[in-house]
Design an enzyme around this catalytic site. Structure first.
Site, PDB file in Angstrom:
ATOM      1  N   LYS A   1       0.841  -1.203   0.000  1.00 55.26           N
ATOM      2  CA  LYS A   1       0.000   0.000   0.000  1.00 55.26           C
ATOM      3  C   LYS A   1       0.872   1.246   0.000  1.00 55.26           C
ATOM      4  O   LYS A   1       1.517   1.534   1.001  1.00 55.26           O
ATOM      5  CB  LYS A   1      -0.875   0.014   1.248  1.00 55.26           C
ATOM      6  CG  LYS A   1      -1.881  -1.129   1.294  1.00 55.26           C
ATOM      7  CD  LYS A   1      -2.596  -1.166   2.605  1.00 55.26           C
ATOM      8  CE  LYS A   1      -3.646  -2.270   2.648  1.00 55.26           C
ATOM      9  NZ  LYS A   1      -4.203  -2.457   3.989  1.00 55.26           N
TER      10      LYS A   1
ATOM     11  N   LYS B   1      -4.559   6.343   3.666  1.00 52.93           N
ATOM     12  CA  LYS B   1      -4.910   6.101   5.083  1.00 52.93           C
ATOM     13  C   LYS B   1      -3.654   6.065   5.965  1.00 52.93           C
ATOM     14  O   LYS B   1      -3.715   6.374   7.149  1.00 52.93           O
ATOM     15  CB  LYS B   1      -5.749   4.835   5.223  1.00 52.93           C
ATOM     16  CG  LYS B   1      -5.111   3.544   4.690  1.00 52.93           C
ATOM     17  CD  LYS B   1      -4.359   2.771   5.720  1.00 52.93           C
ATOM     18  CE  LYS B   1      -3.577   1.650   5.106  1.00 52.93           C
ATOM     19  NZ  LYS B   1      -2.874   0.803   6.054  1.00 52.93           N
TER      20      LYS B   1
END
Ligand code: NAD
Length: 330
Positions: free
Chosen positions: A103, A190
């Protein structure tokens, strides 16, 4: 079926175990000889100090990993993604399906993993690309604790294939999605808010501040998705809100831990030196900040984290500046 996992760290081995639990045959490749021998000789995930099934084998040969399967699951930090793709390239002889579970965003180019794979892998070897993302700490998955994630691809067939590959009815439920852009963006962004959440905790702030961070963080993500052209519907899904909540509230989050240390007065170099695992949020913060500046996106939280980390501004002063902004409707 047979699958190759590129990167035998915490997340790579947690996912290897999920695949093994569904009766798939898994071969893990890692650049570190130490990691490979911990898997083959001691049957453990070194980073998490957790047992893994002895049927999961590892190799130091990327050639062996590439020829083992036509489905390659990449789980290396985004910082070394290009290096890992380059190392496999000489051994590609047929089309492969690429799955990415890392990510992050490349700061220099603001490219997502799917764009990096599409750019680097020649068409004749590229069968498709699927991103696996959602609220999923390796520490829990490797112990078989209930987890729900999403397999996203622009090609629905590929997303459904990967959904079926990983899904089990014991502890790992997989959804499918065709919003690849949103999924990759959510998984990356995030981590910046997880750093912020750790910082708040490190400064002794409480649940009120954390809840506000998650809520206003979601607003910044929404603005980002709109400018970036991602589907804003996925913000409230597992790859958006789901991942944002888990990473801002869990002690397992490396990004939260790094933020916590920064909040306790350690500088960036000291913080990173004390972490054994990857902290993706720092590079992503750099990437998102420069993208936001370029496209004039109003993102006070992301900009504040950037100022604390990269401009070494005092967190208290930065928080004060945030509170002093002009009042406005929610
Ligand atoms: N740990 C988690 O809970 C979790 C969950 C979801 C997503 N992720 C993401 O997965 C990615 C990897 O995270 P991690 O926690 O497994 O990291 P990690 O630090 O535990 O492991 C990374 C592994 O990659 C290996 N590696 C480095 N360069 C390589 C190369 N060129 N080829 C092959 N292997 C190489 C390292 O030796 C190491 O074993 C990150 O992007 C992270 O954000 C992690």
């Amino acid at each position: 079926m047979k699958l190759s996992v590129i990167g035998g760290g915490s997340w790579g081995l947690a996912l290897a175990k999920v695949l093994h639990d569904s009766q798939h045959q898994v071969l893990v490749y890692d650049v570190s000889e130490k990691i490979v021998s911990k898997i083959n000789d001691l049957h453990i995930c070194f980073q998490l100090n957790e047992d893994i099934p002895k049927e999961i084998k590892a190799t130091s040969s990327i050639e062996e990993a590439v020829s083992f399967s036509d489905v390659l699951l990449f789980v290396v930090p985004t910082k070394v993604m290009r290096e890992a793709i380059s190392s496999m390239m000489p051994f590609l002889t047929n089309k492969k399906l690429f799955i990415n579970a890392a990510k992050g965003i490349e700061p220099e180019t603001f490219m997502r993993a799917s764009e990096i794979f599409t750019e680097m892998v020649p068409k004749e070897y590229f069968k498709g690309f699927v991103s696996l993302s959602g609220p999923s700490h390796a520490e829990e998955v490797i112990r078989g604790m209930m987890t729900l994630i999403t397999a996203s691809s622009e090609n629905e067939k590929d997303a459904l294939f990967v959904q079926e590959l990983f899904h089990n009815t014991e502890y790992f439920r997989v959804y499918s999605s065709t919003d690849l852009k949103g999924s990759e963006l959510g998984g990356a962004l995030k981590n910046i808010f997880a750093l912020a959440s750790g910082l708040l905790a490190g400064k002794g702030l409480g649940d009120n501040a954390r809840a506000a961070l998650i809520t206003r963080g979601l607003v910044e993500m929404h603005k980002f998705y709109e400018v970036y052209g991602a589907d804003t519907k996925s913000i409230t899904g597992l790859t958006g809100l789901g991942d944002l909540i888990v990473t801002c509230t869990s002690e397992h989050s490396r990004n939260f831990q790094a933020g916590y240390k920064l909040g306790h007065g350690k500088d960036l170099e000291e913080t990173l030196a004390s972490m054994t695992m990857v902290v993706e949020g720092i590079r992503t913060c750099e990437a998102a900040h420069s993208y936001g500046q370029e496209h004039d996106i109003d993102m006070p939280i992301i900009n504040s984290i950037y100022e604390i980390i990269f401009e070494k501004k005092n967190p208290e002063e930065v928080f004060k500046k945030l509170l002093e902004r002009s009042m406005k409707p929610e």
